[in-house]
Design a protein around this motif. Structure first.
Motif, PDB file in Angstrom:
ATOM      1  N   ALA A 148       0.821  -1.217   0.000  1.00 42.83           N
ATOM      2  CA  ALA A 148       0.000   0.000   0.000  1.00 42.83           C
ATOM      3  C   ALA A 148       0.851   1.260   0.000  1.00 42.83           C
ATOM      4  CB  ALA A 148      -0.929   0.001   1.206  1.00 42.83           C
ATOM      5  N   THR A 150       2.917   2.036   2.677  1.00 41.70           N
ATOM      6  CA  THR A 150       3.108   2.465   4.063  1.00 41.70           C
ATOM      7  C   THR A 150       4.530   2.123   4.510  1.00 41.70           C
ATOM      8  OG1 THR A 150       0.766   2.062   4.534  1.00 41.70           O
ATOM      9  CG2 THR A 150       2.261   2.266   6.431  1.00 41.70           C
ATOM     10  N   GLY A 181       3.801   9.853   4.614  1.00 47.92           N
ATOM     11  CA  GLY A 181       2.424   9.502   4.279  1.00 47.92           C
ATOM     12  C   GLY A 181       1.409  10.391   4.969  1.00 47.92           C
ATOM     13  N   ASN A 182       0.296  10.641   4.267  1.00 51.52           N
ATOM     14  CA  ASN A 182      -0.777  11.470   4.821  1.00 51.52           C
ATOM     15  C   ASN A 182      -2.105  11.003   4.226  1.00 51.52           C
ATOM     16  OD1 ASN A 182      -2.446  13.442   5.842  1.00 51.52           O
ATOM     17  ND2 ASN A 182      -1.329  15.174   4.945  1.00 51.52           N
ATOM     18  N   PRO A 183      -2.623   9.862   4.717  1.00 54.26           N
ATOM     19  CA  PRO A 183      -3.846   9.284   4.124  1.00 54.26           C
ATOM     20  C   PRO A 183      -5.037  10.236   4.116  1.00 54.26           C
ATOM     21  CG  PRO A 183      -2.796   7.730   5.623  1.00 54.26           C
ATOM     22  CD  PRO A 183      -2.098   9.040   5.822  1.00 54.26           C
ATOM     23  N   PRO A 186      -4.105  12.968   0.753  1.00 51.04           N
ATOM     24  CA  PRO A 186      -3.100  12.294  -0.076  1.00 51.04           C
ATOM     25  C   PRO A 186      -2.315  13.210  -1.007  1.00 51.04           C
ATOM     26  CG  PRO A 186      -5.330  11.673  -0.730  1.00 51.04           C
ATOM     27  CD  PRO A 186      -5.446  12.414   0.553  1.00 51.04           C
ATOM     28  N   GLY A 189       0.611  13.984   0.729  1.00 50.16           N
ATOM     29  CA  GLY A 189       1.222  12.810   1.346  1.00 50.16           C
ATOM     30  C   GLY A 189       2.525  12.422   0.680  1.00 50.16           C
ATOM     31  N   GLU A 193       0.991   8.129  -2.569  1.00 52.33           N
ATOM     32  CA  GLU A 193      -0.350   8.693  -2.350  1.00 52.33           C
ATOM     33  C   GLU A 193      -0.647   9.778  -3.383  1.00 52.33           C
ATOM     34  OE1 GLU A 193      -0.622   8.101   2.519  1.00 52.33           O
ATOM     35  OE2 GLU A 193       0.283   9.902   1.664  1.00 52.33           O
ATOM     36  N   ARG A 196      -1.430   8.129  -6.815  1.00 54.87           N
ATOM     37  CA  ARG A 196      -2.738   7.470  -6.847  1.00 54.87           C
ATOM     38  C   ARG A 196      -3.879   8.484  -6.801  1.00 54.87           C
ATOM     39  NH1 ARG A 196      -0.639   2.672  -2.780  1.00 54.87           N
ATOM     40  NH2 ARG A 196       0.126   1.281  -4.419  1.00 54.87           N
ATOM     41  N   GLU A 197      -3.678   9.575  -6.062  1.00 56.00           N
ATOM     42  CA  GLU A 197      -4.704  10.617  -6.013  1.00 56.00           C
ATOM     43  C   GLU A 197      -4.852  11.291  -7.374  1.00 56.00           C
ATOM     44  OE1 GLU A 197      -7.625  13.278  -4.531  1.00 56.00           O
ATOM     45  OE2 GLU A 197      -6.896  11.321  -3.861  1.00 56.00           O
TER      46      GLU A 197
END
Length: 219
Positions: A148, A150, A181-183, A186, A189, A193, A196-197
């Motif tokens: 993922a 992480t 990371g910053n879920p 994102p 992040g 991230e 994917r965003e």
């Protein structure tokens, strides 16, 4: 005082015995390549030899450390170069995605490629040296990042001593390379991230240009 034949013979035997002993020592030194075979042969010389031996072992270890440090740095440079290349491609795709002429199929293809780049980046983030992830700090975890994206490592420094009182850090950690990371946000992040965003926005038909600033930040 008269010297008898027996005393001359005894003296000669003693001389011959001494010469024979010295010859044997020399032959032993030649055969072994060592001047001192026992500490009692030359106590001062033996002590000096031990000091030289300790110094030699230290320099041999320094040489091994230097070799290992060079390998760490080489792996890191190769991974960072590949990461930079993939980020350049991601920026090109993001610009392309904001072309109003793209239909839904084309936008979906761009989004899928961005997600594939994110997966590639995770693989690069798990680059290993001697079984250790080079971006994982000093953690004993087998991977620096899970699928993922992480972070699984720590921010510890990997140092190599290359001389008396001289050591260098040979690693950079995952957060230093990919960001933190910053879920919950994102786009602010880490690299995975952000990619994917952007992919989600592209696929949804939303403007993607804002992702360029985010990519530049994590680059």
């Amino acid at each position: 005082m008269r010297v008898t034949q027996q005393s001359q013979s005894l003296a000669m035997r003693a001389d011959l015995s001494l010469v024979s002993s010295r010859l044997a020592d020399i032959q032993r030194q030649v055969a072994s390549g060592r001047q001192i075979d026992r500490a009692s042969d030359d106590p001062a010389g033996a002590l000096e030899a031990l000091r030289y031996r300790r110094s030699l072992r230290s320099y041999e270890q320094y040489d091994r450390n230097i070799g290992d440090a060079k390998t760490w740095l080489s792996h890191g440079d190769s991974a960072l170069e590949a990461i930079d290349g993939r980020l350049t491609r991601a920026q090109d795709l993001t610009i392309q995605a904001d072309n109003g002429s793209l239909d839904a199929v084309a936008r979906s293809a761009v989004a899928n490629e961005l997600r594939a780049i994110a997966d590639e980046m995770i693989g690069l983030g798990n680059t290993r040296h001697l079984g250790r992830p080079i971006f994982g700090g000093t953690s004993g975890n087998a991977q620096a990042y899970d699928p993922a994206g992480t972070f699984q490592g720590d921010t510890g420094a990997v140092n190599r001593t290359v001389g008396t009182g001289t050591s260098y850090q040979v690693n950079v950690t995952g957060p230093e390379v990919f960001g933190v990371g910053n879920p919950g946000d994102p786009m602010n992040g880490n690299t995975f991230e952000v990619l994917r965003e952007i992919a989600d926005r592209v696929e949804a038909g939303l403007p993607a240009a804002s992702g360029l600033d985010a990519l530049e930040r994590v680059r």
